[in-house]
Design an enzyme around this catalytic site. Structure first.
Site, short mmCIF file in Angstrom:
data_model
loop_
_atom_site.label_atom_id
_atom_site.label_comp_id
_atom_site.label_asym_id
_atom_site.label_seq_id
_atom_site.Cartn_x
_atom_site.Cartn_y
_atom_site.Cartn_z
N HIS A 8 1.97 0.02 5.50
CA HIS A 8 0.79 -0.85 5.50
C HIS A 8 1.24 -2.30 5.64
O HIS A 8 2.31 -2.69 5.16
CB HIS A 8 0.00 -0.70 4.19
CG HIS A 8 -0.51 0.69 3.93
ND1 HIS A 8 -1.43 1.30 4.74
CD2 HIS A 8 -0.23 1.57 2.93
CE1 HIS A 8 -1.70 2.51 4.25
NE2 HIS A 8 -0.97 2.70 3.16
N ALA A 70 -3.83 -0.71 2.48
CA ALA A 70 -4.84 0.28 2.04
C ALA A 70 -5.64 -0.23 0.85
O ALA A 70 -6.86 -0.06 0.80
CB ALA A 70 -4.15 1.59 1.69
N GLU A 282 5.89 4.17 2.78
CA GLU A 282 4.87 3.22 2.33
C GLU A 282 5.51 1.87 1.98
O GLU A 282 4.98 1.12 1.15
CB GLU A 282 4.05 3.77 1.16
CG GLU A 282 2.65 3.17 1.13
CD GLU A 282 1.71 3.78 0.09
OE1 GLU A 282 2.08 4.76 -0.57
OE2 GLU A 282 0.59 3.27 -0.03
#
Lengths: 342, 342
Positions: A8, A70, A282
């Site tokens: 992200h 997110a 992530e």
């Protein structure tokens, strides 16, 4: 090559984040939001070169499937127009990152979801991102209410119009919730993991993949609680008179490797077939520190996978092949790039 | 000896279950519930001899810490009076089982929780069960709304009056939710596991155990997603500026072994100290079938633990010693029994 399926843009330029705050303040005040700020290419470069790009180089990650932050999607905030403007701004920024670093980042979009708004209204932004910006997938939020779970389950026909577009465009969705307003939940500590577990159980209970054989979902964070409780899920499928998981779910559902310690990764690979595991970290994300037990970043998930000493064939699947299969547009982009280079 | 810390009376006589249905129908109709039925000792014997008792004998389990069926607690249904009457009926039945089989079952109570009703109002039933019926603990539902999570987190001072009673009576609570009305969740497939993960993260975020050093919780179902994501939780504690988990949480929080396959149990014991693990199976419970991969019951968790070949000292802790420590009233009852036998 090594493809990270789950990154992200958590380090977006301050002007972008400030605009979101201004947008929220304007919504609360019943005013029009200010115009989106000018952000220079240099600001974008600066935002990733010291973080994602440096860490990718250090860890030997070639390409990150990159989406807006997110936790900042915040679908519960404001109304449909708020979410549309914010999703467009976030996705446009991802597109700019991928234009600046075409070998390093490829886009996955945030959707303009809003509680109570039919998901069909998110199709236009999906289409724009895939067809105009070259994105290869989307993040679908099963709970746009932010921890109150007011939407129908993902297997409900209410979601079908969106699935039809996903199948038509041949893009997968990562099932990914956002921030929470319910004080019972911590976004990254429980809400994310709960959503992963919840979605998987929904998929077991219904015939969604009979209706949409071409639909593909990635359940992030190593599948929430699912692999740890694999026996429970196998047993529940049996008790509910559902087909074995391999038949009913595993043709369409994939797990990433965002599990931040060796024993967890060991378990994931022990119970889930390597055909269903996509490398992900992530990074830079929920857990940014260094594990005092290892001296390495918690989210340096490549270390855990390398330590498994998979066969070269399995390793290729997890690092690259499965991502190409689950994201056919990523595969096409890479093949196109290779033929241009050749 | 082998103590199963997690068994529910899922096979209660039909008259008991029918009365609950009649109670619910009466509530909906705005009428008084019918009187609770007469249930004979023989009916109670019959309800456990072919199931729990037979399976305990087959699996070599000496004693089950026994509580009312969790999915039937249904705290969301009706009002406070409904929950009080149902909790009393359920607990009285558990007491009768433990009187009939004092060597095999010892009681843990259901609480008369009801959404929006202060938890202090559940203290009287806890006290009755512990002081009059000889129970050794309770099941505390962090979400009496049934999947809407409308109560404050377990670390909120709203829960303190109940914790004061737990500490005074020296009884632990198992954090255990019940049935769900939110269609996103499957009770045993996602809601239970989510609640386990949620509670653990709440405990990380606050100083509850500084305020109540004598408070003890068991998080069932192997801790939900927690051990699988142990690195994530260690990293989150670090990022949030919280003390290491061993200091802040593990003096007061314990996990059971309700994880229904060998790799899950392997992971649990790999990351969680044996001082924090209590043998449990939830038999006869959520998953009742036979695993086609092993030919044994999914919930025959003793097999998985025996396969670990723990040292005799660790094995004693997990099968017996930790349960005696976490449930001091169980320990007292067993010591009393031994001295009577001696």
């Amino acid at each position: 090559m090594i493809i990270d399926c789950h990154g992200h843009y958590t380090t977006a330029p301050a002007a972008h984040t400030s605009w979101r705050e201004a947008q929220q303040a304007a919504f609360r005040a019943g005013e029009r939001p200010p115009p989106y700020p000018r952000i220079s290419d240099d600001e974008i470069r600066e935002s990733v070169e010291g973080s994602q790009l440096r860490l990718m180089a250090e860890r030997g990650i070639d390409l990150t499937v990159f989406s807006p932050r997110a936790s900042a999607m915040g679908h519960h905030f404001g109304d449909e127009a708020t979410s549309i403007a914010w999703a467009r701004a976030c996705n446009d920024l991802i597109a700019r990152v991928s234009v600046l670093y075409p070998d390093k980042f490829i886009g996955v979009c945030q959707l303009p979801q809003s509680p109570g708004v039919p998901i069909a209204r998110a199709v236009a932004e999906l289409r724009r991102c895939v067809q105009e910006l070259g994105f290869v997938g989307c993040n679908l939020n099963p709970d746009p209410s932010g921890g109150h779970w007011t939407s129908p389950p993902l297997t409900d026909p209410a979601w079908y119009p969106f699935y039809e577009a996903m199948v038509e465009l041949d893009v997968p969705a990562m099932v990914h919730v956002s921030a929470v307003t319910n004080p019972n939940f911590h976004a990254t500590g429980s809400h994310y993991l709960n959503a992963d577990t919840t979605a998987f159980m929904q998929f077991i209970q219904a015939d969604l993949f009979t209706t949409f054989p071409g639909l593909r979902f990635i359940i992030p964070h190593g599948g929430g609680a699912v692999p740890y409780h694999w026996g429970r899920f196998r047993g529940l499928a049996d008790m509910l008179g559902r087909p074995p998981l391999a038949e009913s779910v595993l043709g369409n559902v994939f797990f990433d490797t965002c599990v931040y310690h060796q024993p967890g990764i060991n378990l994931l690979f022990d119970v889930i077939d390597t055909d269903n595991i996509l490398f992900g970290s992530e990074m830079v994300g929920a857990v940014r520190g260094i594990d005092p037990q290892t001296g390495h970043y918690f989210d340096d998930t490549r270390r855990y996978i390398d330590a498994l000493q998979l066969t070269p064939g399995d390793q290729e699947k997890v690092y690259e092949g499965n991502a190409r299969r689950v994201f056919p547009r990523l595969d096409a982009a890479l093949r196109n790039r290779a033929s241009l280079a050749g």
